[in-house]
Scaffold this motif. Structure first.
Motif, PDB file in Angstrom:
ATOM      1  N   GLU A 107      -3.309  -6.162   7.369  1.00 33.02           N
ATOM      2  CA  GLU A 107      -3.571  -6.171   8.816  1.00 33.02           C
ATOM      3  C   GLU A 107      -2.554  -5.348   9.595  1.00 33.02           C
ATOM      4  OE1 GLU A 107      -5.641 -10.561   9.448  1.00 33.02           O
ATOM      5  OE2 GLU A 107      -3.532 -10.294   9.939  1.00 33.02           O
ATOM      6  N   VAL A 108      -1.350  -5.221   9.058  1.00 34.10           N
ATOM      7  CA  VAL A 108      -0.304  -4.464   9.751  1.00 34.10           C
ATOM      8  C   VAL A 108       0.005  -3.150   9.026  1.00 34.10           C
ATOM      9  CG1 VAL A 108       0.707  -6.492  10.847  1.00 34.10           C
ATOM     10  CG2 VAL A 108       1.563  -5.759   8.602  1.00 34.10           C
ATOM     11  N   GLY A 109      -0.933  -2.741   8.165  1.00 35.45           N
ATOM     12  CA  GLY A 109      -0.810  -1.439   7.517  1.00 35.45           C
ATOM     13  C   GLY A 109       0.122  -1.393   6.322  1.00 35.45           C
ATOM     14  N   LEU A 110       0.474  -2.550   5.766  1.00 34.90           N
ATOM     15  CA  LEU A 110       1.345  -2.584   4.592  1.00 34.90           C
ATOM     16  C   LEU A 110       0.542  -3.070   3.394  1.00 34.90           C
ATOM     17  CD1 LEU A 110       4.576  -4.073   6.223  1.00 34.90           C
ATOM     18  CD2 LEU A 110       4.009  -1.677   5.807  1.00 34.90           C
ATOM     19  N   ASP A 111       0.488  -2.257   2.357  1.00 32.39           N
ATOM     20  CA  ASP A 111      -0.347  -2.548   1.200  1.00 32.39           C
ATOM     21  C   ASP A 111       0.487  -3.164   0.075  1.00 32.39           C
ATOM     22  OD1 ASP A 111      -2.228  -2.664  -0.801  1.00 32.39           O
ATOM     23  OD2 ASP A 111      -2.530  -0.487  -0.932  1.00 32.39           O
TER      24      ASP A 111
END
Length: 150
Positions: A56-60
């Protein structure tokens, strides 16, 4: 703020939720300043809610494979942050003769959350926000501008 450590290890129970989330956040904010790893004290399995909350915050973290502290090649860290009581006790025993700093951050375990998918994901989001707040408070503002995670 204390001096920023050069190498940080985040440890939770199974290295499936709290410690990989913390490591991803620390890498996001301090990509060049701090060497970051995560581990658990027991074997664990990937947690899809942790991956969803971070995505959701762009961290995979979907490719994260849980690792045990026993699998680490060494404990050459300046700071070990434990995120569960059992992890804290284990690390204190493991590092009792080492010259490194150990801190305990009491972070709730979102795997205990019940209810709908949205309610469970909210528990993981709360952990993400708590970790971000603690990481920035302990490690200081990033040296380079990094976008804040919502």
């Amino acid at each position: 703020m204390r001096d920023r450590p050069g190498a940080v290890l985040f440890v939770c129970r199974q290295n499936a939720v709290r410690s990989p989330m913390a490591a991803a956040l620390a890498r996001h904010y301090f990509p060049k300043e701090i060497y970051v790893r995560s581990a658990g004290i027991l074997p664990g399995e990937k947690d899809p809610f942790a991956a969803a909350a971070m995505q959701e915050v762009g961290l995979d973290i979907s490719g994260h494979r849980p690792t045990s502290v026993d699998d680490l090649e060494d404990m050459n860290f300046d700071l070990v942050v434990t995120l569960a009581p059992e992890a804290h006790h284990h690390i204190l025993e493991l590092t009792r003769t080492d010259a490194l700093e150990v801190e305990y951050w009491p972070i709730s375990d979102p795997t205990a959350a019940t209810g709908s998918r949205a309610q469970i994901l909210d528990a993981y989001r709360a952990v993400r926000r708590d970790l971000e707040r603690r990481i920035l408070a302990r490690l200081g503002p990033p040296s380079v501008a990094a976008p804040s995670v919502p």
